[in-house]
Structures are given as structure tokens and as C-alpha cells.
Write a protein that holds these residues in place. Structure first.
Motif, PDB file in Angstrom:
ATOM      1  N   LEU A  42      36.408  40.711  38.441  1.00 29.93           N
ATOM      2  CA  LEU A  42      36.436  41.939  39.150  1.00 29.93           C
ATOM      3  C   LEU A  42      38.170  42.614  38.797  1.00 29.93           C
ATOM      4  CD1 LEU A  42      34.687  42.219  42.662  1.00 29.93           C
ATOM      5  CD2 LEU A  42      34.433  43.538  40.526  1.00 29.93           C
ATOM      6  N   PHE A  43      38.872  41.681  38.987  1.00 31.58           N
ATOM      7  CA  PHE A  43      40.501  42.104  38.881  1.00 31.58           C
ATOM      8  C   PHE A  43      40.380  42.608  37.443  1.00 31.58           C
ATOM      9  CE2 PHE A  43      44.758  41.331  37.709  1.00 31.58           C
ATOM     10  CZ  PHE A  43      45.553  42.010  38.749  1.00 31.58           C
ATOM     11  N   ALA A  44      39.936  41.974  36.423  1.00 29.35           N
ATOM     12  CA  ALA A  44      39.996  42.425  34.985  1.00 29.35           C
ATOM     13  C   ALA A  44      39.236  43.667  34.863  1.00 29.35           C
ATOM     14  CB  ALA A  44      39.534  41.384  34.021  1.00 29.35           C
ATOM     15  N   ALA A  45      37.892  43.644  35.682  1.00 33.26           N
ATOM     16  CA  ALA A  45      37.313  44.952  35.460  1.00 33.26           C
ATOM     17  C   ALA A  45      37.964  46.002  36.030  1.00 33.26           C
ATOM     18  CB  ALA A  45      35.902  44.781  36.265  1.00 33.26           C
ATOM     19  N   PHE A  46      38.665  45.940  37.090  1.00 33.25           N
ATOM     20  CA  PHE A  46      39.200  46.964  37.701  1.00 33.25           C
ATOM     21  C   PHE A  46      40.670  47.544  36.942  1.00 33.25           C
ATOM     22  CE2 PHE A  46      37.025  46.330  41.704  1.00 33.25           C
ATOM     23  CZ  PHE A  46      36.449  47.454  41.768  1.00 33.25           C
ATOM     24  N   GLY A  47      41.304  46.429  36.145  1.00 32.74           N
ATOM     25  CA  GLY A  47      42.144  46.699  35.512  1.00 32.74           C
ATOM     26  C   GLY A  47      41.862  47.694  34.068  1.00 32.74           C
ATOM     27  N   HIS A  48      40.698  47.299  33.565  1.00 32.92           N
ATOM     28  CA  HIS A  48      40.232  47.922  32.556  1.00 32.92           C
ATOM     29  C   HIS A  48      39.931  49.776  32.784  1.00 32.92           C
ATOM     30  CE1 HIS A  48      39.333  43.905  30.420  1.00 32.92           C
ATOM     31  NE2 HIS A  48      40.694  44.295  30.267  1.00 32.92           N
ATOM     32  N   LEU A  49      39.291  49.582  34.059  1.00 36.79           N
ATOM     33  CA  LEU A  49      38.697  50.935  34.460  1.00 36.79           C
ATOM     34  C   LEU A  49      40.016  51.553  34.793  1.00 36.79           C
ATOM     35  CD1 LEU A  49      36.696  52.791  35.797  1.00 36.79           C
ATOM     36  CD2 LEU A  49      37.447  52.007  37.845  1.00 36.79           C
ATOM     37  N   GLY A  50      41.116  51.193  35.373  1.00 36.95           N
ATOM     38  CA  GLY A  50      42.536  51.908  35.354  1.00 36.95           C
ATOM     39  C   GLY A  50      42.992  52.284  34.097  1.00 36.95           C
ATOM     40  N   ALA A  51      42.927  51.271  33.022  1.00 37.41           N
ATOM     41  CA  ALA A  51      43.349  51.645  31.753  1.00 37.41           C
ATOM     42  C   ALA A  51      42.459  52.683  31.157  1.00 37.41           C
ATOM     43  CB  ALA A  51      43.193  50.329  30.841  1.00 37.41           C
ATOM     44  N   GLY A  52      41.378  52.714  31.256  1.00 40.32           N
ATOM     45  CA  GLY A  52      40.486  53.766  30.700  1.00 40.32           C
ATOM     46  C   GLY A  52      40.713  55.202  31.327  1.00 40.32           C
ATOM     47  N   LEU A  53      41.058  55.124  32.817  1.00 41.66           N
ATOM     48  CA  LEU A  53      41.373  56.399  33.209  1.00 41.66           C
ATOM     49  C   LEU A  53      42.636  56.813  33.161  1.00 41.66           C
ATOM     50  CD1 LEU A  53      39.981  55.797  36.845  1.00 41.66           C
ATOM     51  CD2 LEU A  53      39.121  57.418  35.044  1.00 41.66           C
ATOM     52  N   THR A  54      43.479  55.962  32.883  1.00 43.69           N
ATOM     53  CA  THR A  54      44.851  56.290  32.509  1.00 43.69           C
ATOM     54  C   THR A  54      44.981  57.174  31.256  1.00 43.69           C
ATOM     55  OG1 THR A  54      45.897  54.580  33.693  1.00 43.69           O
ATOM     56  CG2 THR A  54      47.349  55.522  32.145  1.00 43.69           C
ATOM     57  N   GLY A  55      44.403  56.298  29.987  1.00 41.43           N
ATOM     58  CA  GLY A  55      44.358  56.720  28.870  1.00 41.43           C
ATOM     59  C   GLY A  55      43.666  58.118  28.709  1.00 41.43           C
ATOM     60  N   ALA A 111      46.853  42.950  31.445  1.00 42.52           N
ATOM     61  CA  ALA A 111      47.211  42.179  32.597  1.00 42.52           C
ATOM     62  C   ALA A 111      45.757  41.637  33.437  1.00 42.52           C
ATOM     63  CB  ALA A 111      47.907  42.997  33.747  1.00 42.52           C
ATOM     64  N   GLY A 112      45.929  40.467  34.074  1.00 43.80           N
ATOM     65  CA  GLY A 112      44.922  39.980  34.733  1.00 43.80           C
ATOM     66  C   GLY A 112      43.769  39.153  33.833  1.00 43.80           C
ATOM     67  N   GLY A 113      44.081  38.493  33.124  1.00 44.51           N
ATOM     68  CA  GLY A 113      43.080  37.858  32.566  1.00 44.51           C
ATOM     69  C   GLY A 113      42.824  36.291  33.164  1.00 44.51           C
ATOM     70  N   GLY A 114      43.623  36.069  34.120  1.00 42.96           N
ATOM     71  CA  GLY A 114      43.596  34.518  34.753  1.00 42.96           C
ATOM     72  C   GLY A 114      42.521  34.613  35.817  1.00 42.96           C
ATOM     73  N   VAL A 115      42.192  33.296  36.150  1.00 40.23           N
ATOM     74  CA  VAL A 115      40.963  32.931  36.916  1.00 40.23           C
ATOM     75  C   VAL A 115      41.420  32.769  38.382  1.00 40.23           C
ATOM     76  CG1 VAL A 115      39.330  31.306  37.687  1.00 40.23           C
ATOM     77  CG2 VAL A 115      39.836  31.935  35.332  1.00 40.23           C
ATOM     78  N   CYS A 116      40.993  33.443  39.418  1.00 43.80           N
ATOM     79  CA  CYS A 116      41.313  33.130  40.890  1.00 43.80           C
ATOM     80  C   CYS A 116      41.043  31.911  41.486  1.00 43.80           C
ATOM     81  CB  CYS A 116      40.770  34.301  41.791  1.00 43.80           C
ATOM     82  SG  CYS A 116      41.395  35.897  41.525  1.00 43.80           S
ATOM     83  N   PRO A 117      42.134  31.381  41.936  1.00 46.26           N
ATOM     84  CA  PRO A 117      41.686  29.863  42.503  1.00 46.26           C
ATOM     85  C   PRO A 117      40.568  29.944  43.784  1.00 46.26           C
ATOM     86  CG  PRO A 117      43.985  30.363  43.199  1.00 46.26           C
ATOM     87  CD  PRO A 117      43.410  31.310  42.229  1.00 46.26           C
ATOM     88  N   ASN A 118      39.959  28.888  43.894  1.00 48.35           N
ATOM     89  CA  ASN A 118      38.859  28.862  45.070  1.00 48.35           C
ATOM     90  C   ASN A 118      39.783  28.452  46.246  1.00 48.35           C
ATOM     91  OD1 ASN A 118      36.829  29.765  43.511  1.00 48.35           O
ATOM     92  ND2 ASN A 118      36.270  27.570  42.942  1.00 48.35           N
TER      93      ASN A 118
END
Length: 119
Positions: A42-55, A111-118
Motif C-alpha cells: 500500500l505504501f508503494a501504491a500510494f506513492g505511485h498515486l501521488g507521483a501520478g497526481l503530481t505529474g 521511494a518506498g520499495g521496502g517491505v514493512c516488518p511484521n
């Protein structure tokens, strides 16, 4: 013809963002007996959404500025040719809005390609 070419470059900026974001979307792994593990967080998805909206929104603003300045500049240059250099300078500043949006969108999408730890 210069405002038309500059507006086309804004479209290319959007295409670059779409390709960069599209190549980073991954399918989930697993399935069947194994649990499905999402590779696209979800972090990457929202980052990509923000990138699309910004552009997109910066491209919209740059396109509007180029359209208004291009229309007025071509009309003014037809009456007084020495205004051509001023029109080109203002068009370059309007194009910079789209370029700044492209740069920010590329930073946001990387940004945000990492995996969140459990926990």
C-alpha cells in the motif's frame, strides 16, 4: 509552432511517469496451498498515486500556462516581432513547471520499495 511543441513535451513527461510507475507494479507471489504474499504494498501504491497526481496536475498547470502565453505571445509577435524573445522566455518558465512536476514524481515513485516488518 513553438507553443505546440512545448505542450507536446508536457505529454511526454506524463508518458515517462506512466512507464516508470507501470514497471514497478508487481504481481503477488504464492497462491494455491501457499498463502498469497502481496509484492505491491500500500505504501508503494500510494506513492505511485501521488507521483501520478503530481505529474498530472503540474502538467495541467504547465499546459494552461503555455496555452495562455502561447496565444497571447503569437498575437503580440505578429504585431511587434521584437516580443518573440520575451514570449520564448515566458514559455520556458511555464515549461519548467511541468519539469519540476516530473522530477518530484520520479522521486515519489522511487521511494518506498521496502517491505514493512511484521510486529
Amino acid at each position: 509552432i513553438i507553443p505546440v511543441v512545448m505542450a507536446g513535451v508536457i505529454g511526454i513527461y506524463g508518458f515517462i511517469i506512466a512507464v516508470v510507475v507501470g514497471t514497478k507494479i508487481k504481481e503477488p507471489t504464492g497462491g494455491g496451498a501457499a498463502p498469497v504474499v502481496p509484492a505491491y504494498t500500500l505504501f508503494a501504491a500510494f506513492g505511485h498515486l501521488g507521483a501520478g497526481l503530481t505529474g498530472g496536475l503540474s502538467g495541467l498547470a504547465a499546459g494552461m500556462a503555455i496555452g495562455i502565453v502561447g496565444d497571447a505571445g503569437v498575437r503580440a509577435t505578429a504585431q511587434q516581432p521584437k516580443l518573440f524573445v520575451g514570449m520564448i522566455l515566458i514559455l520556458i518558465f511555464a515549461e519548467a513547471l511541468g519539469l519540476y512536476g516530473l522530477i518530484v514524481a520520479l522521486i515519489m515513485s522511487s521511494a518506498g520499495g521496502g517491505v514493512c516488518p511484521n510486529e
